[in-house]
Design a protein around this motif. Structure first.
Motif, PDB file in Angstrom:
ATOM      1  N   GLY A  57       0.157  -8.000  -2.653  1.00  0.00           N
ATOM      2  CA  GLY A  57      -0.517  -8.003  -1.630  1.00  0.00           C
ATOM      3  C   GLY A  57       0.249  -8.989  -1.068  1.00  0.00           C
ATOM      4  N   THR A  89      -3.155 -10.357   1.597  1.00  0.00           N
ATOM      5  CA  THR A  89      -4.635 -10.237   1.641  1.00  0.00           C
ATOM      6  C   THR A  89      -5.019 -10.798   0.653  1.00  0.00           C
ATOM      7  N   VAL A 120      -9.941  -9.947   4.546  1.00  0.00           N
ATOM      8  CA  VAL A 120      -9.215 -10.433   2.745  1.00  0.00           C
ATOM      9  C   VAL A 120      -9.690 -11.534   2.399  1.00  0.00           C
ATOM     10  N   ASP A 379      -5.248  -6.129  -5.572  1.00  0.00           N
ATOM     11  CA  ASP A 379      -4.182  -6.446  -3.652  1.00  0.00           C
ATOM     12  C   ASP A 379      -3.157  -5.725  -3.560  1.00  0.00           C
ATOM     13  N   VAL A 419      -7.389  -5.358  -0.410  1.00  0.00           N
ATOM     14  CA  VAL A 419      -7.933  -5.929  -1.023  1.00  0.00           C
ATOM     15  C   VAL A 419      -8.857  -4.816  -1.909  1.00  0.00           C
TER      16      VAL A 419
END
Length: 427
Positions: A57, A89, A120, A379, A419
């Protein structure tokens, strides 16, 4: 959250190569990364990624959510939904909201608001000074104890050298970064864009680059004297890159970020009085743009951050003289940079992910972010590197559509964002 989920037939980076893989997520964490098609899918939910790119992420250390105070522009919910759409994220929220979270009570309330609304992870900045524009320092120790990621007056430079010096002394003791929007107000001269041949041609008041560079030069000197970690927001000028390069060579604890728009545009892209191109700091000359990319490539600049700054359509419909500074950016950052820098071979995909995920997490000590490894929280961002999409008002999940990239056709669309193993965006 699904107890066990298999992301099958994706591709991940190993070094500079994309390698086919499956990613298994169990109880919100990455439990296995294996060859494509090899993961046991029994008792699991399965999402077939059809060859899409699986990334850690993304991490954006510079976002404005306008909440509370200006929720007609953005809310924590819409801003973090937009971030998820962009593959982010973890994001860090600037403290230029109303009221400013400048007391422990207000800061705690801001943290609670983030927790209640965000889709997030949101790290929260505390301001350096009361009201974010004066010289009275906030309660650094209490803010840090509550969880402030760093201290910044973003939107304004700290004008008084002694205020910055005292702030850095406190930050150094606490081991928390000072993050600076570097701008000497006395050098701005009421400008609305970069001072140069284009501002003169358009008859618009210009902001000289030295307004940024002079304050960074002051601050790196103070950082050297105090031992504080000093981080510079949205570097825009070649002179600033030179100051940062020298500071790093001299062992000063300084880091820096650059925005996608400063990497991809310069003031020659402004062909008329158009407030979609009005941001602070302004787009520099072509030589500034070249210096920013060079600084990123040689490590002088550590990361890319979006400076996501939504405004209403009516505000941005005004002349550059009246309109507010700022553009949205968290939904288009990856796709624009992938399309304009990775695809032509200017930078590698691995470098881009380092600047957008690994490095910001590392610099700001975000241990659960920025890496796609077994044991880490799930994530994850998944990008379709092949299919293109055109940036239109309908593209955005943010309330703000104020972007100079409207009409651009870009590859690298987000397919899926997770997430902690929970899907927060899916195309």
């Amino acid at each position: 959250m699904m107890e066990r989920l298999v992301l099958s037939h994706g591709q991940r980076l190993i070094g500079d190569q994309l390698v086919a893989c499956d990613v298994v997520i169990t109880a919100g964490k990455i439990s296995q990364i294996s060859d494509a098609g090899s993961a046991d899918t029994g008792d699991s939910d399965v999402i077939d990624l059809q060859g899409a790119f699986v990334s850690p992420g993304l991490v954006d250390v510079h976002e404005h959510f306008r909440d509370p105070g200006e929720t007609e522009k953005e809310t924590i919910k819409t801003g973090t939904q937009a971030a998820a759409h962009g593959g982010f994220t973890t994001v860090a929220a600037m403290p230029n909201v109303l009221p400013v979270p400048d007391t422990p009570e207000r800061f705690a309330a801001q943290l609670q608001r983030n927790a209640d609304q965000a889709v997030v992870h949101v790290q929260q900045y505390a301001p350096i000074t009361q009201g974010r524009t004066g010289d009275q320092l906030v309660a650094f120790d209490q803010m840090a104890a509550l969880g402030a990621m760093a201290f910044t007056n973003d939107g304004n430079g700290v004008q008084t050298a002694d205020t910055m010096y005292l702030a850095m002394q406190q930050a150094a003791v606490l081991g928390v970064p000072i993050v600076a929007h570097a701008e000497a107000d006395s050098l701005v001269h009421g400008g609305v864009m970069h001072e140069g041949e284009i501002s003169r041609k358009l008859g618009l008041p210009g902001i000289p680059s030295v307004s940024e560079t002079a304050q960074v030069a002051r601050d790196v000197t103070l950082a050297a004297a105090t031992g504080a970690h000093y981080h510079v927001c949205h570097v825009s000028a070649a002179g600033t890159v030179a100051v940062l390069r020298a500071a790093k060579q001299n062992g000063v604890a300084v880091t820096a970020e650059v925005s996608p728009h400063h990497l991809l545009l310069n003031d020659h892209d402004i062909i008329r009085d158009d407030a979609q191109f009005k941001m602070n700091p302004p787009l520099g000359a072509p030589t500034d743009q070249q210096a920013l990319l060079a600084g990123l490539l040689d490590g002088t600049i550590d990361m890319i951050a979006t400076d996501h700054a939504p405004h209403t359509a009516a505000q941005k419909a005004q002349s550059m003289r009246q309109a507010p500074f700022g553009i949205v950016g968290n939904e288009t950052a990856f796709s624009l940079l992938y399309t304009k820098l990775v695809r032509p071979g200017v930078v590698s995909l691995a470098q881009l992910i380092d600047w957008l995920a690994s490095r910001p997490a590392e610099v700001f000590g975000l241990s659960g972010a920025g890496r796609l490894t077994v044991g880490q929280p799930a994530d994850i961002a998944v990008f379709d590197l092949a299919t293109t999409e055109t940036v239109t008002p309908e593209y955005f999940q943010s309330k703000g559509h104020n972007s100079p990239f409207m009409g651009e056709t870009v590859a690298g669309q987000t397919v899926l964002t997770m997430v902690g193993g929970t899907v927060v965006y899916q195309r």
